[in-house]
Design an enzyme around this catalytic site. Structure first.
Site, mmCIF file in Angstrom:
data_model
loop_
_atom_site.group_PDB
_atom_site.id
_atom_site.type_symbol
_atom_site.label_atom_id
_atom_site.label_comp_id
_atom_site.label_asym_id
_atom_site.label_seq_id
_atom_site.Cartn_x
_atom_site.Cartn_y
_atom_site.Cartn_z
ATOM 1 C CB CYS A 332 -1.057 0.077 1.162
ATOM 2 S SG CYS A 332 -2.297 1.041 0.787
ATOM 3 C CG HIS A 431 -3.763 -3.487 3.684
ATOM 4 N ND1 HIS A 431 -2.657 -2.800 4.204
ATOM 5 C CD2 HIS A 431 -4.277 -2.380 3.061
ATOM 6 C CE1 HIS A 431 -2.458 -1.624 3.847
ATOM 7 N NE2 HIS A 431 -3.417 -1.082 3.316
#
Length: 489
Positions: A332, A431
């Protein structure tokens, strides 16, 4: 219309055990067939989870939902504050970004936030038999009591009884409990039905005189003394868990920097817990140690954290690591750092502008107002195409030639992230990258560990929730908290 049985767990301090106690009680009641929902009116956390209704909530409430046999829902945490600076935060209402506010401006916004809290509360208490509420920090923070929506302000508005938990392992447990109680108003004190002492180790007989004094001093019962449960794995909300657990011979060294606005560090729990991985967090002022794999985790303020990483000299350490053949992964915000540029034209993370990235992948990222929130699954573009699953929470849109070699292929046909042509660098928006056993094994092999055993994080989490519930059933007086028919047997 039926109204749920409600109980609120407040703590004398942060990390007193509120989240853990709510999760454990939820699992106790779930195992007894009670339809139970968790609830935290307001949470401040950078670790969040995607909900079934397409929003985001604190990871603690997602764990509590799991304990209750539920999918996470935005009503379980209607107000989520995600700090972006020392004095400001992104405000998430019912799972969606509403606005960003300074701490002072948020104080004026609290009546609006409270309306969102009560709307979620009204839905939950009519849909479930029991709602377990978690407070935030301490209810006795004098400067936060005005317009409070997280602790006694909510308990008073919703007319909910409270139990107070304190961590004896920190020391000062009696001062914490008595001091907290005495700083509450008379009506708030009347809501406190008893105390729970958490993380006790030693001879309970030696503690008993103190418990007797506490009950006589306050007129309230000690509802239980919960033991220190060694090795308990539950998703941490903010505090970084101790990474250097005792392990035997390891096959791989993995390090990750701890920048000021690190987010979703639970992405690395599978590495931290793996018996053959020597995992280390690298804090400010520390040199980046030799490693097989460096992981750049997520960040709530990517530009600021990248500037901070450079100030530590870690950009040079990363280049040196790559020259010697080490592997590098970015998740991310960490993935966004790997590109050539990061653009923030709207000033979403502070002042509008651009900053040069590490320049390791041919791509640029532009922050956009709309946040992507989605649970996803797919396969890694590594040998054997292992399955991977997780979630996306990001406001950035990345573009560039590096994305022509995606790190993952999602089930909906989208490519995600990038894998460098030499195979040294992997970046992704996913994630939970290491949470799927097959993906974890493949990534460790890619990093140089060869064939290693896998770790099933989901199974470990379930087993530890049951271990926690077993301890609560043994050591807590449930009959004082819940209807008799829920407690018998």
């Amino acid at each position: 219309m039926p109204h749920a049985v409600a109980l609120m767990v407040q703590g004398t301090t942060s990390d007193a055990g509120k989240s853990t106690l709510v999760a454990g009680l939820a699992r106790v009641l779930f195992r007894r067939g009670v339809r139970i929902a968790p609830f935290k009116p307001q949470n401040m956390a950078l670790n969040s989870a995607v909900t079934v209704d397409g929003g985001e909530i604190g990871r603690a409430q997602a764990l509590q939902a799991l304990a209750a046999g539920l999918e996470p829902h935005s009503d379980f945490n209607p107000v989520l504050l995600k700090p972006s600076t020392d004095v400001g935060a992104q405000v998430v209402i019912h799972g969606r970004v509403a606005l960003s506010l300074s701490a002072r401006d948020y104080h004026a916004y609290k009546p609006t936030a409270m309306a969102a809290v009560m709307a979620s509360w009204d839905r939950l208490v009519t849909a479930y038999e029991c709602v377990l509420v978690e407070g935030a920090g301490s209810p006795a923070e004098i400067n936060l009591r005005d317009r409070d929506i997280a602790n006694m302000g909510f308990a008073e508005a919703a007319d909910v009884p409270v139990i107070l938990v304190a961590d004896i392992d920190r020391g000062g447990v009696f001062a914490h409990l008595v001091g907290t109680l005495e700083l509450l108003s008379p009506s708030e004190q009347a809501r406190v039905k008893g105390f729970v002492i958490n993380r006790f180790r030693g001879d309970l007989g030696l503690l008993q005189p103190g418990l007797d004094w506490l009950e006589a001093r306050t007129g309230r019962p000690v509802l239980g003394v919960l033991p220190y449960l060694h090795g308990l794995f539950l998703d941490a909300e903010d505090a970084l868990a101790d990474a250097r657990a005792e392990k035997g011979e390891t096959r791989l060294t993995v390090v990750a920097p701890v920048y000021p606005r690190i987010s979703n560090h639970t992405d690395l729990d599978a590495l931290r817990l793996h018996p053959q991985v020597d995992f280390r967090w690298v804090g400010p002022g520390q040199a980046m140690p030799p490693a097989d794999l460096i992981v750049l985790p997520g960040s709530k303020s990517v530009q600021a954290d990248l500037a901070w990483l450079r100030a530590q000299g870690w950009d040079a350490a990363i280049l040196r690591h790559l020259r010697y053949g080490g592997k590098l992964a970015g998740i991310c915000g960490g993935f966004q750092m790997l590109g050539g540029w990061l653009h923030d034209p709207l000033g979403l993370e502070g002042g509008a502008g651009s900053i040069a990235g590490l320049g390791l992948l041919d791509m640029e990222t532009t922050l956009a107002a709309e946040k992507r929130l989605e649970n996803v699954c797919g396969t890694l573009n590594l040998p054997r195409s292992p399955a991977a699953a997780g979630y996306e929470i990001h406001m950035g849109v990345s573009r560039g030639a590096a994305l022509d070699r995606p790190a993952l292929q999602f089930a909906d046909g989208r490519g995600d992230g990038a894998l460098s042509a030499d195979g040294q660098i992997l970046g992704t928006y996913l994630h939970g990258l290491f949470d799927t056993p097959a993906a974890l094994s493949a990534l460790l092999a890619w990093a140089g560990a060869g064939e290693v055993e896998s770790v099933d994080l989901a199974a470990r989490r379930e087993a530890d929730l049951d271990r926690l519930a077993d301890a609560i059933e043994r050591h807590l007086d449930l009959g004082r908290l819940f209807p008799a028919e829920w407690v018998r047997g």
